[in-house]
Write a protein that holds these residues in place. Structure first.
Motif, PDB file in Angstrom:
ATOM      1  N   LYS A 107       3.987   8.323 -11.159  1.00 15.10           N
ATOM      2  CA  LYS A 107       3.379   7.053 -11.556  1.00 15.10           C
ATOM      3  C   LYS A 107       2.615   7.327 -12.842  1.00 15.10           C
ATOM      4  O   LYS A 107       1.589   8.022 -12.832  1.00 15.10           O
ATOM      5  N   ASN A 109      -3.016  12.512  -6.281  1.00  8.42           N
ATOM      6  CA  ASN A 109      -2.605  11.644  -5.177  1.00  8.42           C
ATOM      7  C   ASN A 109      -2.354  12.457  -3.906  1.00  8.42           C
ATOM      8  O   ASN A 109      -2.731  12.055  -2.804  1.00  8.42           O
ATOM      9  N   ARG A 137      -4.152  11.731  -0.449  1.00  9.31           N
ATOM     10  CA  ARG A 137      -3.360  11.295   0.711  1.00  9.31           C
ATOM     11  C   ARG A 137      -3.556  12.219   1.906  1.00  9.31           C
ATOM     12  O   ARG A 137      -3.588  11.775   3.044  1.00  9.31           O
ATOM     13  N   ALA A 150      -3.861  -2.293  -2.171  1.00  6.69           N
ATOM     14  CA  ALA A 150      -2.451  -2.027  -1.843  1.00  6.69           C
ATOM     15  C   ALA A 150      -1.975  -2.881  -0.681  1.00  6.69           C
ATOM     16  O   ALA A 150      -0.793  -3.198  -0.583  1.00  6.69           O
ATOM     17  N   SER A 151      -2.908  -3.279   0.205  1.00  9.63           N
ATOM     18  CA  SER A 151      -2.445  -3.966   1.412  1.00  9.63           C
ATOM     19  C   SER A 151      -2.404  -5.476   1.250  1.00  9.63           C
ATOM     20  O   SER A 151      -1.541  -6.141   1.800  1.00  9.63           O
ATOM     21  N   SER A 172       0.818  -7.608  -0.544  1.00  8.19           N
ATOM     22  CA  SER A 172       2.118  -7.346   0.071  1.00  8.19           C
ATOM     23  C   SER A 172       2.165  -7.892   1.496  1.00  8.19           C
ATOM     24  O   SER A 172       3.155  -8.523   1.901  1.00  8.19           O
ATOM     25  N   ARG A 203       8.656   4.382 -12.003  1.00  5.53           N
ATOM     26  CA  ARG A 203       8.177   5.740 -12.244  1.00  5.53           C
ATOM     27  C   ARG A 203       8.405   6.040 -13.715  1.00  5.53           C
ATOM     28  O   ARG A 203       9.153   5.323 -14.395  1.00  5.53           O
ATOM     29  N   PRO A 207      11.517  -1.236   1.794  1.00  7.14           N
ATOM     30  CA  PRO A 207      10.393  -2.174   1.601  1.00  7.14           C
ATOM     31  C   PRO A 207       9.063  -1.448   1.454  1.00  7.14           C
ATOM     32  O   PRO A 207       8.127  -1.984   0.846  1.00  7.14           O
ATOM     33  N   ARG A 212       4.947   9.081  -2.061  1.00  8.02           N
ATOM     34  CA  ARG A 212       4.142   7.896  -2.366  1.00  8.02           C
ATOM     35  C   ARG A 212       4.497   6.735  -1.452  1.00  8.02           C
ATOM     36  O   ARG A 212       4.111   5.600  -1.710  1.00  8.02           O
ATOM     37  N   CYS A 230       4.467   4.000   1.365  1.00  9.17           N
ATOM     38  CA  CYS A 230       3.306   3.254   1.859  1.00  9.17           C
ATOM     39  C   CYS A 230       2.719   3.931   3.107  1.00  9.17           C
ATOM     40  O   CYS A 230       3.408   4.045   4.124  1.00  9.17           O
ATOM     41  N   PRO A 231       1.448   4.347   3.057  1.00  6.94           N
ATOM     42  CA  PRO A 231       0.865   4.941   4.263  1.00  6.94           C
ATOM     43  C   PRO A 231       0.514   3.873   5.300  1.00  6.94           C
ATOM     44  O   PRO A 231       0.287   4.176   6.456  1.00  6.94           O
TER      45      PRO A 231
HETATM   46  C1  HEM Z   1       4.157  -5.724   4.398  1.00  9.70           C
HETATM   47  C2  HEM Z   1       3.172  -5.070   3.838  1.00  9.70           C
HETATM   48  C3  HEM Z   1       3.310  -3.937   2.873  1.00  9.70           C
HETATM   49  C4  HEM Z   1       4.359  -3.621   2.048  1.00  9.70           C
HETATM   50  C5  HEM Z   1       5.687  -4.334   1.896  1.00  9.70           C
HETATM   51  C6  HEM Z   1       3.960  -2.433   1.318  1.00  9.70           C
HETATM   52  C7  HEM Z   1       4.778  -1.789   0.392  1.00  9.70           C
HETATM   53  C8  HEM Z   1       4.405  -0.657  -0.305  1.00  9.70           C
HETATM   54  C9  HEM Z   1       5.266   0.063  -1.216  1.00  9.70           C
HETATM   55  C10 HEM Z   1       6.697  -0.310  -1.569  1.00  9.70           C
HETATM   56  C11 HEM Z   1       4.563   1.114  -1.683  1.00  9.70           C
HETATM   57  C12 HEM Z   1       5.088   2.213  -2.608  1.00  9.70           C
HETATM   58  C13 HEM Z   1       4.916   1.857  -4.050  1.00  9.70           C
HETATM   59  C14 HEM Z   1       5.584   2.847  -4.974  1.00  9.70           C
HETATM   60  O1  HEM Z   1       6.234   3.798  -4.533  1.00  9.70           O
HETATM   61  O2  HEM Z   1       5.475   2.643  -6.188  1.00  9.70           O
HETATM   62  C15 HEM Z   1       3.239   1.050  -1.108  1.00  9.70           C
HETATM   63  C16 HEM Z   1       2.213   1.921  -1.396  1.00  9.70           C
HETATM   64  C17 HEM Z   1       0.975   1.866  -0.814  1.00  9.70           C
HETATM   65  N1  HEM Z   1       0.586   1.059   0.236  1.00  9.70           N
HETATM   66 FE1  HEM Z   1       1.671  -0.430   1.059  1.00  9.70          FE
HETATM   67  N2  HEM Z   1       2.703  -2.056   1.704  1.00  9.70           N
HETATM   68  C18 HEM Z   1       2.266  -2.942   2.666  1.00  9.70           C
HETATM   69  C19 HEM Z   1       1.069  -2.905   3.333  1.00  9.70           C
HETATM   70  C20 HEM Z   1       0.112  -1.941   3.188  1.00  9.70           C
HETATM   71  C21 HEM Z   1      -1.085  -1.817   3.988  1.00  9.70           C
HETATM   72  C22 HEM Z   1      -1.438  -2.739   5.144  1.00  9.70           C
HETATM   73  C23 HEM Z   1      -1.800  -0.761   3.488  1.00  9.70           C
HETATM   74  C24 HEM Z   1      -3.111  -0.180   3.931  1.00  9.70           C
HETATM   75  C25 HEM Z   1      -3.826  -0.606   4.941  1.00  9.70           C
HETATM   76  C26 HEM Z   1      -1.048  -0.219   2.383  1.00  9.70           C
HETATM   77  C27 HEM Z   1      -1.447   0.831   1.601  1.00  9.70           C
HETATM   78  C28 HEM Z   1      -0.703   1.377   0.582  1.00  9.70           C
HETATM   79  C29 HEM Z   1      -1.188   2.426  -0.317  1.00  9.70           C
HETATM   80  C30 HEM Z   1      -2.578   3.061  -0.285  1.00  9.70           C
HETATM   81  C31 HEM Z   1      -0.140   2.717  -1.189  1.00  9.70           C
HETATM   82  C32 HEM Z   1      -0.143   3.718  -2.321  1.00  9.70           C
HETATM   83  C33 HEM Z   1       0.397   5.026  -1.846  1.00  9.70           C
HETATM   84  C34 HEM Z   1       0.433   6.103  -2.914  1.00  9.70           C
HETATM   85  O3  HEM Z   1       0.544   5.813  -4.104  1.00  9.70           O
HETATM   86  O4  HEM Z   1       0.363   7.258  -2.507  1.00  9.70           O
HETATM   87  N3  HEM Z   1       0.110  -0.955   2.238  1.00  9.70           N
HETATM   88  N4  HEM Z   1       3.181  -0.026  -0.246  1.00  9.70           N
END
Ligand code: HEM
Length: 438
Positions: A72, A96, A100, A253-254, A257, A322, A380, A386, A388-389
């Motif tokens: 990133k 990161n 993480r 992040a949450s 989405s 990326r 998704p 990276r 989604c946690p």
């Molecule tokens: C339907 C709901 C959600 C979708 C579709 C989603 C989708 C994603 C995707 C696609 C990524 C990766 C982005 C990338 O690789 O560039 C991501 C990263 C992330 N998501 Fe989610 N997310 C959702 C909900 C959540 C929730 C509820 C949380 C936390 C409570 C969360 C926390 C994060 C975090 C912290 C990252 C960054 C991870 C990193 O860069 O190491 N997401 N999400």
């Protein structure tokens, strides 16, 4: 400009390159690119060189196996770091990884199980405010649930009166974040000043909550796990500022989405009364008054498949980006350092070879166990280090509010199909529904 050997993607115009095609009709443009059959295609957004990857196996290489070369970085992430700081979702790879590792206990299954009752409480609060015959906009109607339940599940020690203020601060930040993609780097200090009050409100909330956690090591909430010692620093709990950064990262992040996934799900259910009835029957059997615990959700497998299918048809994060941080090779093409790499989960999810009749909403296409982790066409939540946690957390949150809602109400479409707005996530605009008693 560095030389790229990949063929040029269709739709480029002088000066702006592919930017107009991408802004005007992103999914139409992605299908035209996929139809060329080239797995790596040259893309130019204004003066930034890049490639679009249309082959899921090469996307896997970028996201999972060659994270040393693809990180990133680039325009959006550089700008986002100026505004938000080096927080989890935007920090470069090595930092990161450390952040993480420390976050892992917060997303342990037991934390998600513990968070469900707080989600259920917020879902009931939302649904009790609705009236039969009311017309709603799906995005507006579920916004209070999305923001309040995120604050409540992460920081349950925050007083109720404070939750709405923090939810509003989180909404304010989210609605401006896409400007990091559109504006030049020199505009970022100005954006940072505009958003500072909202950022500081969130960071202060964590600072106030922290002493309460330290007094009660059994306190609940996702972030409580971070106040204990982590594997990186045995015996060394994080500071209030560090936990504050996690709070901001997770809310950012949450929020959008989960919000978009939920609104799309309600849209599809309103237009498929048979599927809506099947889920309502499942809920009536598993938890007639609506869910109260995680165990209730596990008795709703068809609702789960419906959410999986919604995320296939309308993945909120429709494009991942990326940047090559060193010269790299991809699909037989040389990519100079600084090349942006675009991968679209939306495009992979609409490949007819992987998903027959890809434009149709068919939850039954999924086995009860859901998609396999080996399936590189279903992204998704992204993939690799990276990924989604919060994926399990998000699935639980969307299931809770949908089950609470359908236990009491029936949804019908009210008006024409919504327009789609593509920013960092794709959202339905003017998604009008009517609420009727079940
Ligand atoms: C339907 C709901 C959600 C979708 C579709 C989603 C989708 C994603 C995707 C696609 C990524 C990766 C982005 C990338 O690789 O560039 C991501 C990263 C992330 N998501 Fe989610 N997310 C959702 C909900 C959540 C929730 C509820 C949380 C936390 C409570 C969360 C926390 C994060 C975090 C912290 C990252 C960054 C991870 C990193 O860069 O190491 N997401 N999400």
């Amino acid at each position: 400009m560095p030389h790229l050997s990949a063929p040029l993607a269709p739709g480029a115009v002088p000066f702006a390159g592919h930017a107009p095609a991408l802004l005007r009709d992103p999914t139409g443009w992605l299908s035209r690119c996929a139809e060329t059959g080239h797995p790596v295609q040259q893309v130019r957004l204004w003066n930034r060189p890049g490639v679009l990857v249309t082959d899921p196996e090469l996307a896997h290489t970028v996201l999972v196996t060659r994270t040393d070369a693809f990180d990133k970085d680039g325009h959006f992430y550089g700008n986002a770091r100026t505004v938000l700081g080096d927080i989890l979702g935007v920090a470069p790879g090595p930092l990161n990884l450390r952040l993480r590792r420390r976050l892992q206990p917060a997303f342990h299954r037991t934390r998600i199980v513990e968070a469900v009752p707080a989600m259920c409480l917020e879902a009931r609060r939302l649904v009790e405010g609705w009236r039969a015959g009311r017309r709603i906009d799906a995005m507006e109607a579920v916004a209070p649930y999305v923001h309040r339940s995120a604050v409540r599940t992460m920081l349950p020690v925050v007083p109720t009166a404070e939750v709405d203020r923090l939810a509003a601060a989180s909404e304010r930040l989210l609605s401006s974040l896409y400007l990091c993609a559109l504006l030049p780097a020199r505009a970022m200090p100005l954006l940072e000043r505009r958003l500072r009050p909202a950022l500081e409100a969130l960071r202060r909330a964590e600072a106030t909550a922290l002493p309460k956690y330290r007094d009660d090591p059994r306190a609940a909430g996702l972030l409580a796990a971070l106040t204990a010692a982590g594997p990186d620093d045995p015996g060394e709990p994080l500071s209030a500022a560090e936990v504050g950064d996690y709070f901001v990262s997770l809310l950012m992040a949450s929020g959008e989405s989960t919000h978009s996934a939920l609104a799309w799900l309600l849209h599809h259910l309103a237009r498929h009364q048979d599927l809506q009835q099947r889920i309502a029957d499942e809920i009536a059997e598993a938890a007639p008054d609506g869910p109260g615990t995680h165990a209730d959700l596990s008795r709703m497998p068809f609702l789960h498949s419906t959410i999986v299918e919604t995320l296939r048809l309308r993945p909120p994060t429709w494009m991942l980006v990326r940047t090559a941080v060193r010269p790299a090779e991809l699909g037989g093409h040389r990519l100079p350092a600084g090349t942006d790499v675009y991968l679209s989960p939306h495009q992979f999810h609409h490949d007819p070879a992987a998903y027959p009749d890809p434009a149709d909403f068919v939850p039954a296409r999924w086995p009860e166990s859901g998609p396999s982790a080996r399936d590189h066409t279903y992204l998704p939540f992204g993939a690799g280090p990276r990924k989604c946690p919060g994926d399990h957390f998000a699935m639980a949150s969307v299931a809770v509010v949908t089950a609470t809602l359908l236990a009491k109400w029936r949804l019908l479409p009210a008006g024409s199909a919504p327009r789609v707005r593509f920013r960092t996530v794709q959202v339905p605009v003017r998604c009008r529904l009517t609420v009727r008693a079940r």
